[in-house]
Design a protein around this motif. Sequence first.
Motif, mmCIF file in Angstrom:
data_model
loop_
_atom_site.group_PDB
_atom_site.id
_atom_site.type_symbol
_atom_site.label_atom_id
_atom_site.label_comp_id
_atom_site.label_asym_id
_atom_site.label_seq_id
_atom_site.Cartn_x
_atom_site.Cartn_y
_atom_site.Cartn_z
ATOM 1 N N PRO A 17 0.709 -1.267 -0.048
ATOM 2 C CA PRO A 17 0.179 -0.038 -0.082
ATOM 3 C C PRO A 17 0.850 1.434 0.013
ATOM 4 N N HIS A 39 -8.889 2.694 9.929
ATOM 5 C CA HIS A 39 -9.935 2.114 8.841
ATOM 6 C C HIS A 39 -11.303 1.650 9.758
ATOM 7 N N ASP A 41 -13.944 -0.069 8.686
ATOM 8 C CA ASP A 41 -14.241 -1.027 7.636
ATOM 9 C C ASP A 41 -15.149 -2.172 8.463
ATOM 10 N N GLN A 43 -16.969 -4.622 7.132
ATOM 11 C CA GLN A 43 -16.640 -6.042 6.514
ATOM 12 C C GLN A 43 -15.549 -6.471 7.106
ATOM 13 N N PHE A 54 -4.614 -2.194 1.133
ATOM 14 C CA PHE A 54 -4.853 -1.536 -0.531
ATOM 15 C C PHE A 54 -5.989 -0.840 -0.270
ATOM 16 N N ASN A 55 -6.148 0.220 -1.072
ATOM 17 C CA ASN A 55 -7.461 0.766 -1.189
ATOM 18 C C ASN A 55 -8.556 0.054 -1.654
ATOM 19 N N ASN A 56 -7.946 -0.465 -2.914
ATOM 20 C CA ASN A 56 -9.034 -1.300 -3.763
ATOM 21 C C ASN A 56 -8.168 -2.413 -4.588
ATOM 22 N N TYR A 57 -9.171 -3.603 -4.122
ATOM 23 C CA TYR A 57 -8.430 -4.826 -4.787
ATOM 24 C C TYR A 57 -8.484 -5.000 -6.301
ATOM 25 N N ALA A 58 -9.495 -4.089 -6.770
ATOM 26 C CA ALA A 58 -9.617 -3.850 -8.205
ATOM 27 C C ALA A 58 -8.409 -3.501 -8.982
ATOM 28 N N ASP A 59 -7.445 -2.716 -8.267
ATOM 29 C CA ASP A 59 -6.414 -2.095 -8.886
ATOM 30 C C ASP A 59 -5.093 -3.325 -8.883
ATOM 31 N N PRO A 67 -6.887 -11.845 -5.857
ATOM 32 C CA PRO A 67 -5.955 -10.797 -5.372
ATOM 33 C C PRO A 67 -4.626 -11.376 -4.716
ATOM 34 N N GLU A 108 -16.260 -15.346 0.717
ATOM 35 C CA GLU A 108 -17.009 -14.944 -0.282
ATOM 36 C C GLU A 108 -17.708 -16.173 -0.897
#
Length: 378
Positions: A17, A39, A41, A43, A54-59, A67, A108
Amino acid sequence: MKQKTDVFIIADSIYAPLEKNAAANFQALCAGESGVRRHDDAQRSPVPFFASLFNNYADIILPGFTPFESLLLHTAKEVIAQANIPVQDPRTGFIVSTTKGNISLLEEGVSADDPRLSLAHSAGVVARELGFTSTPVVVSHACISGLVAMITAKRQIEAGLYDQVVVTGADLITRFILSGFQSFQAVADEPCKPFDANRKGINLGEGAAAVVLSRFRPEGTAIRLAGGAVSNDANHISGPSRTGEELYLAIRRAMEEAGVEAADIDMISAHGTATRYNDDMESKAIKLAGLQEVPVNSLKAYYGHTLGAAGLIETVVSVHSMKNGQMIPTRGFEQPGTSENIHVCSTLQPGIFDTCLKTASGFGGCNAAIILETDKLL
């Protein structure tokens, strides 16, 4: 008598990060920057917590990979390109270091028998994507995994199995992992303070790192992995030794293998989790090794505790400290507070750091130590 095989670190990478490559990470550390944040969060935790995430796993995610697997690929691809090594050659080995792997998939809703939960499965997927023909090895040995992976690679090269080995490690912080540490009441409600009198516990962190170990010496100044050893104190499932003797044993054996004495050690990169018992134990081991005057740092307040990646990330930072003549301070340290007095580095320290001791400890009483040495051509 068989001639000793030198093993060199010829490439390195950090994906965290804080920054996404080793050089940028080192520059950020020298500037006093940290990836640890508060944080909120829900979740991951019903209460706020401090961690480096990390801010976003999509990145992070690469198409077709989780990931976790993507982190392994990011760092491994970088070091393979740096070192320009033939991964298809059977003389090139591959090791993955992690504690939890794809465990986030359980949150998930995947089945517990999903093959993607297997660490060997992830290692195989990543190895095939990179083009390795050798069989990958997984090292999952609690928080000493990164150091054990490098020691394993060193021994493989010394045994003549490989000419070079790519070692990559990663972990992500899930609700399951965070709640486990919270159940031990080991998570600080503020940025962590390694070795400080007012330390309250750990911050966790996400990240990955990789190195290439090789029997071939690179040009210019090189860093040699000169020694490494592992021990176990068998004290408690989560609590370390109260004497530090067992970590000292790993330190002593690593130094003996490297052929160095206490007077030769210029810096120590400690585990430094900022828990009461770990930091006390490390101070005792350092004192037993006669290294209490050697500058010590912990990087946990910059990266959090990155579990199976910690040993690799912190080793890579140590390599850059040695090459750049700058020892990173222990962020959060203000007032000495360990059982034995040790020399905690609290400001950015310039100097000549030709020999480095790196330590790690983990659940189950495991300990590891390695010696890094600068190898200069005359």
